[in-house]
Design a protein around this motif. Structure first.
Motif, PDB file in Angstrom:
ATOM      1  N   SER A  35       0.811  -1.227   0.000  1.00  0.00           N
ATOM      2  CA  SER A  35       0.000   0.000   0.000  1.00  0.00           C
ATOM      3  C   SER A  35       0.838   1.269   0.000  1.00  0.00           C
ATOM      4  CB  SER A  35      -0.918   0.016   1.227  1.00  0.00           C
ATOM      5  OG  SER A  35      -0.155   0.107   2.422  1.00  0.00           O
ATOM      6  N   PHE A  36       2.156   1.154   0.311  1.00  0.00           N
ATOM      7  CA  PHE A  36       3.068   2.300   0.429  1.00  0.00           C
ATOM      8  C   PHE A  36       2.611   3.267   1.524  1.00  0.00           C
ATOM      9  CE2 PHE A  36       3.336   0.843  -3.996  1.00  0.00           C
ATOM     10  CZ  PHE A  36       4.671   0.496  -4.047  1.00  0.00           C
ATOM     11  N   LEU A  37       1.891   2.737   2.520  1.00  0.00           N
ATOM     12  CA  LEU A  37       1.517   3.511   3.694  1.00  0.00           C
ATOM     13  C   LEU A  37       2.435   3.114   4.847  1.00  0.00           C
ATOM     14  CD1 LEU A  37      -2.385   3.185   3.491  1.00  0.00           C
ATOM     15  CD2 LEU A  37      -0.915   4.951   2.485  1.00  0.00           C
ATOM     16  N   ILE A  38       2.475   3.951   5.874  1.00  0.00           N
ATOM     17  CA  ILE A  38       3.315   3.663   7.035  1.00  0.00           C
ATOM     18  C   ILE A  38       2.480   2.987   8.112  1.00  0.00           C
ATOM     19  CG2 ILE A  38       4.687   4.667   8.895  1.00  0.00           C
ATOM     20  CD1 ILE A  38       5.472   6.908   6.999  1.00  0.00           C
ATOM     21  N   GLN A  39       2.906   1.799   8.532  1.00  0.00           N
ATOM     22  CA  GLN A  39       2.323   1.115   9.676  1.00  0.00           C
ATOM     23  C   GLN A  39       3.285   1.297  10.847  1.00  0.00           C
ATOM     24  OE1 GLN A  39      -0.643  -0.065   9.606  1.00  0.00           O
ATOM     25  NE2 GLN A  39      -1.028  -0.132   7.404  1.00  0.00           N
ATOM     26  N   LEU A  40       2.818   1.945  11.915  1.00  0.00           N
ATOM     27  CA  LEU A  40       3.712   2.299  13.020  1.00  0.00           C
ATOM     28  C   LEU A  40       3.846   1.177  14.052  1.00  0.00           C
ATOM     29  CD1 LEU A  40       2.584   5.988  13.405  1.00  0.00           C
ATOM     30  CD2 LEU A  40       4.916   5.249  12.930  1.00  0.00           C
ATOM     31  N   THR A  41       2.862   0.294  14.112  1.00  0.00           N
ATOM     32  CA  THR A  41       2.933  -0.829  15.036  1.00  0.00           C
ATOM     33  C   THR A  41       2.596  -2.112  14.283  1.00  0.00           C
ATOM     34  OG1 THR A  41       0.655  -0.317  15.709  1.00  0.00           O
ATOM     35  CG2 THR A  41       2.430   0.494  17.125  1.00  0.00           C
ATOM     36  N   LYS A  42       2.736  -3.223  14.931  1.00  0.00           N
ATOM     37  CA  LYS A  42       2.463  -4.512  14.302  1.00  0.00           C
ATOM     38  C   LYS A  42       1.031  -4.570  13.785  1.00  0.00           C
ATOM     39  CE  LYS A  42       6.271  -7.036  14.903  1.00  0.00           C
ATOM     40  NZ  LYS A  42       7.001  -7.683  13.791  1.00  0.00           N
ATOM     41  N   THR A  43       0.861  -5.153  12.590  1.00  0.00           N
ATOM     42  CA  THR A  43      -0.465  -5.225  11.977  1.00  0.00           C
ATOM     43  C   THR A  43      -1.255  -6.440  12.439  1.00  0.00           C
ATOM     44  OG1 THR A  43       0.455  -6.392  10.059  1.00  0.00           O
ATOM     45  CG2 THR A  43       0.295  -4.000   9.924  1.00  0.00           C
ATOM     46  N   ASN A  44      -0.609  -7.366  13.129  1.00  0.00           N
ATOM     47  CA  ASN A  44      -1.306  -8.554  13.641  1.00  0.00           C
ATOM     48  C   ASN A  44      -1.979  -8.193  14.959  1.00  0.00           C
ATOM     49  OD1 ASN A  44      -2.092 -11.007  14.722  1.00  0.00           O
ATOM     50  ND2 ASN A  44      -0.339 -12.108  13.868  1.00  0.00           N
ATOM     51  N   GLU A  45      -3.294  -8.326  15.007  1.00  0.00           N
ATOM     52  CA  GLU A  45      -4.025  -7.901  16.204  1.00  0.00           C
ATOM     53  C   GLU A  45      -3.726  -8.767  17.417  1.00  0.00           C
ATOM     54  OE1 GLU A  45      -8.341  -8.797  16.350  1.00  0.00           O
ATOM     55  OE2 GLU A  45      -8.095  -9.337  14.248  1.00  0.00           O
ATOM     56  N   ASP A  46      -3.093  -9.899  17.219  1.00  0.00           N
ATOM     57  CA  ASP A  46      -2.756 -10.760  18.354  1.00  0.00           C
ATOM     58  C   ASP A  46      -1.434 -10.354  19.014  1.00  0.00           C
ATOM     59  OD1 ASP A  46      -5.032 -12.292  17.947  1.00  0.00           O
ATOM     60  OD2 ASP A  46      -4.016 -13.561  16.476  1.00  0.00           O
ATOM     61  N   VAL A  47      -0.709  -9.432  18.407  1.00  0.00           N
ATOM     62  CA  VAL A  47       0.587  -9.015  18.939  1.00  0.00           C
ATOM     63  C   VAL A  47       0.389  -7.833  19.880  1.00  0.00           C
ATOM     64  CG1 VAL A  47       2.841  -8.077  18.369  1.00  0.00           C
ATOM     65  CG2 VAL A  47       1.817  -9.816  16.899  1.00  0.00           C
ATOM     66  N   ASP A  48       0.906  -7.945  21.101  1.00  0.00           N
ATOM     67  CA  ASP A  48       0.811  -6.828  22.032  1.00  0.00           C
ATOM     68  C   ASP A  48       2.200  -6.250  22.294  1.00  0.00           C
ATOM     69  OD1 ASP A  48       1.874  -8.842  23.532  1.00  0.00           O
ATOM     70  OD2 ASP A  48       0.162  -9.053  24.887  1.00  0.00           O
ATOM     71  N   TRP A  49       2.239  -5.187  23.085  1.00  0.00           N
ATOM     72  CA  TRP A  49       3.484  -4.495  23.427  1.00  0.00           C
ATOM     73  C   TRP A  49       4.331  -4.190  22.183  1.00  0.00           C
ATOM     74  CZ3 TRP A  49       3.250  -2.484  28.005  1.00  0.00           C
ATOM     75  CH2 TRP A  49       2.468  -3.094  28.993  1.00  0.00           C
ATOM     76  N   SER A  50       3.701  -3.502  21.253  1.00  0.00           N
ATOM     77  CA  SER A  50       4.375  -3.114  20.006  1.00  0.00           C
ATOM     78  C   SER A  50       4.694  -1.624  20.054  1.00  0.00           C
ATOM     79  CB  SER A  50       3.478  -3.423  18.807  1.00  0.00           C
ATOM     80  OG  SER A  50       4.070  -2.991  17.606  1.00  0.00           O
ATOM     81  N   LYS A  51       5.786  -1.236  19.409  1.00  0.00           N
ATOM     82  CA  LYS A  51       6.162   0.178  19.369  1.00  0.00           C
ATOM     83  C   LYS A  51       6.922   0.454  18.081  1.00  0.00           C
ATOM     84  CE  LYS A  51      10.512  -0.388  21.960  1.00  0.00           C
ATOM     85  NZ  LYS A  51      10.498  -1.856  21.962  1.00  0.00           N
ATOM     86  N   GLY A  52       6.837   1.695  17.595  1.00  0.00           N
ATOM     87  CA  GLY A  52       7.550   2.026  16.369  1.00  0.00           C
ATOM     88  C   GLY A  52       7.713   3.515  16.159  1.00  0.00           C
TER      89      GLY A  52
END
Length: 684
Positions: free
Chosen positions: A63-80
């Motif tokens: 998509s050429f968009l910026i994802q700042l945290t993990k895209t998997n909803e099962d992943v917690d404690w994500s940062k970017g």
């Protein structure tokens, strides 16, 4: 020098004084601009050359968009982090000058339908070279480590937080609501505001536009966030500001960008577009000495005088030409001499009303150019401004036609032309603002699902507009480009026909008119393609196609459809012949429709899109059937063959010399390039 002396006689004392001021200004501006520093960019498609991701942040390769945290909803404690690849000069120690900057961006915080949210997103400035802090997920917003030393200047920051989750622990004090806040070296905001509409945007994954501006002279850091998906005049927005001395918190050079984080709860943080502009003047002692040495040079002064004189003469000539109207296109001025109603607007007013035609004001884009939303204080209303691009199909002739034609028309189902502008070689038209965009954006782009009662009302509205154009006005107006992208919807979903750039005026008594081929393939009547004739009957054909699109929820030509369903008219006619016409209705309607109205709309659509123009109804006949003031027609069970094609089927056409003549056939039309790509709203 004799030339200069004679030319200076044309100036009076005030003009000479102005010229000397200009010379000094040019010299100062020259040295100042040589030492100004800033950044200016606009990005909608991101890449790893411009963006430096850290942590879980990434530029999505699809998509050429910026994802700042993990895209998997099962992943917690994500940062970017996602920062610009170059640092910015925030201020200059030698002079004390501080940068002015403005940034605009579109972001999405998506809880994926859950009512419990994660921690949010920020725009931040940190010392150059700073890195994503360790253990900074969750309520730390990827900006602060739990063991951070507040006295360490390298860990300082200025940030604007868009925080959906109130945090009141570990020294952080948030308002008990989704909010926007300004943070200065601390996640307890120095100023914050609850945003009551923020929660709904997060649950639905809607877009938000944000503008952050810093004025160095007032030290005002202001934030504006707007609901990017809202329509109409009542648009959700929230704003805060704070007085910030940037030199107190940050060094001369800073890294800037976005951060986001999640804890035990998950959400998606997406950046969809980003603009940034900054500027700071850096004029040191050496530059000042250089300035005086330049001003002391007679040869440089002479050069500046000559250049300034030439500039002043040309500027004076342009001003006189503008006053007398010489720099306007005389052909357009002549075309508009008799126009009453729409007013002429200045280009400056249109620039102001659209924030210099900013990308977030864009309503639609097509072959003609772009349409922007603006707010004109002179008429106290939101407007749609059509900016015609050079080389588009709508040139000066079509531009003048649209102004002359639509300015004289008055009907509730026609888009109202408010004004026009032609300055700086730009052609612009100003229309009433239609908050629900174009019909095609709802039928094909799923902007909003249209329930049946709205669809039938839209069909009746278009019929009413055509009845006025064809029979009720002083002349017959042949529109020549009726299609779903040219039908606009106001706040109550009333249909209004727009785009009169291809329209032609004919006498009521006249029939077919020979014209240059114009219109959109798929909506054009067969006789327009075969013999280049446009008339009321060809408008009726286009109207019939639109009625079928309204009922079926699909485009007139759909190459990906099953065999036999590619061409909408052919498919629906076949179903009509077998008594199954209701099978063509859009599946999403389910059973929530008036069966009598649905069948009526489809039958009138087929009647109007009859391949032979003499088989089509007048608009009054179609209007009466749609309003159940007349019975529907009985149509042939098989799709008729157009007259011009019937002669082709029986034998090849030959010229008087016996040479075979190339002709159109149904198969050649089907295989030709069809303009089936629906444009964005306001394709006028």
């Amino acid at each position: 020098m004799e030339l200069l002396s004679s030319d200076f006689k044309i100036f009076d004392t005030r003009e000479l004084r102005s010229l000397l001021v200009l010379v000094l200004s040019l010299a100062i501006a020259f040295t100042a601009s040589a030492s100004s520093q800033g950044i200016d960019f606009r990005m909608q498609n991101f890449n790893n050359d411009d963006i430096q991701p850290q942590g879980d942040a990434m530029v999505d390769p699809s998509s050429f968009l910026i994802q700042l945290t993990k895209t998997n909803e099962d992943v917690d404690w994500s940062k970017g982090w996602a920062t610009y690849h170059e640092p910015m000069r925030l201020w200059d120690k030698a002079t004390g000058n501080v940068a002015d900057f403005t940034t605009q961006f579109t972001f999405v915080i998506d809880s994926m339908g859950k009512s419990m949210f994660a921690d949010g997103l920020t725009f931040f400035l940190v010392p150059e070279g700073s890195q994503l802090p360790i253990n900074s997920a969750g309520l730390n917003l990827a900006l602060v480590s739990p063991n951070r030393d507040p006295s360490n200047s390298s860990a300082s920051f200025v940030a604007v937080e868009f925080d959906p989750l109130p945090n009141n622990s570990d020294g952080v004090m948030d308002p008990n609501c989704p909010h926007v806040g300004i943070d200065l070296d601390n996640l307890t905001s120095t100023n914050s505001s609850c945003v009551d509409w923020f929660r709904d945007k997060i649950v639905s994954g809607g877009q938000i536009n944000a503008t952050i501006t810093y004025n160095s002279s007032t030290q005002n850091l202001s934030v504006l966030m707007i609901d990017a998906d809202a329509t109409g005049t009542d648009i959700n927005s929230s704003a805060i500001y704070n007085i910030v001395n940037m030199t107190k918190y940050l060094p001369e050079w800073v890294t800037f960008g976005f951060s986001a984080s999640t804890g035990t709860l998950s959400e998606l943080h997406t950046l969809k577009a980003w603009e940034f502009r900054s500027n700071v003047q850096v004029v040191g002692k050496k530059s000042k000495l250089w300035l005086w040495s330049i001003l002391g040079s007679s040869s440089f002064i002479l050069l500046i005088l000559v250049l300034a004189f030439i500039w002043f003469r040309r500027r004076s000539k342009r001003m006189r030409a503008h006053t007398s109207g010489e720099d306007d296109d005389p052909a357009i001025e002549e075309e508009f001499e008799q126009v009453s109603g729409p007013k002429k607007f200045s280009y400056k007013d249109l620039v102001t009303s659209t924030n210099n035609f900013a990308i977030e004001r864009l309503l639609g884009e097509g072959g003609f150019g772009r349409v922007y939303e603006g707010y004109l204080t002179s008429v106290n209303a939101s407007v749609a401004i059509k900016k015609i691009s050079p080389g588009s199909r709508q040139g000066i002739k079509e531009y003048a036609t649209e102004v002359k034609t639509i300015s004289r028309l008055r009907h509730k189902n026609l888009v109202q032309l408010i004004g026009w502008c032609h300055e700086k070689k730009e052609l612009l038209l100003i229309y009433e603002f239609m908050s629900n965009g174009s019909l095609d954006s709802h039928l094909f782009k799923k902007r909003t699902f249209l329930p049946w009662e709205k669809r039938y009302k839209i069909g009746q509205g278009i019929a009413s507009a055509l009845l006025y154009l064809h029979e009720e006005w002083e002349q017959c107006v042949v529109h020549r480009d009726i299609k779903s992208s040219n039908i606009m919807l106001d706040s109550d979903f009333n249909a209004k026909l727009g785009d009169f750039g291809l329209a032609r005026l004919v006498d009521h008594a006249k029939g077919l008119q020979t014209t240059v081929l114009a219109g959109t393939m798929g909506y054009m009547a067969p006789e327009c393609v075969y013999i280049g004739k446009a008339s009321r009957e060809s408008d009726i054909y286009s109207f019939g196609v639109v009625l079928l699109e309204i009922a079926c929820g699909r485009k007139v030509v759909e190459p990906r459809a099953e065999e036999g369903q590619v061409r909408l008219v052919d498919w629906v006619w076949e179903l009509y012949g077998t008594g199954r016409i209701l099978d063509a209705a859009e599946l999403k309607l389910g059973t929530d429709f008036d069966e009598k109205q649905l069948e009526c709309l489809m039958v009138v659509g087929l009647w109007c899109s009859h391949p032979n123009y003499i088989g089509r109804p007048s608009i009054r006949e179609a209007f009466n059937v749609l309003n159940f003031n007349a019975p529907p027609p009985v149509l042939p069970s098989k799709l008729p063959i157009p007259f011009s094609q019937a002669s082709i089927v029986s034998s090849h056409a030959t010229s008087t010399t016996g040479t075979e003549v190339s002709t159109f056939t149904t198969s050649s039309i089907q295989s030709s390039h069809l303009d089936s790509v629906a444009l964005l709203p306001y394709t006028m």
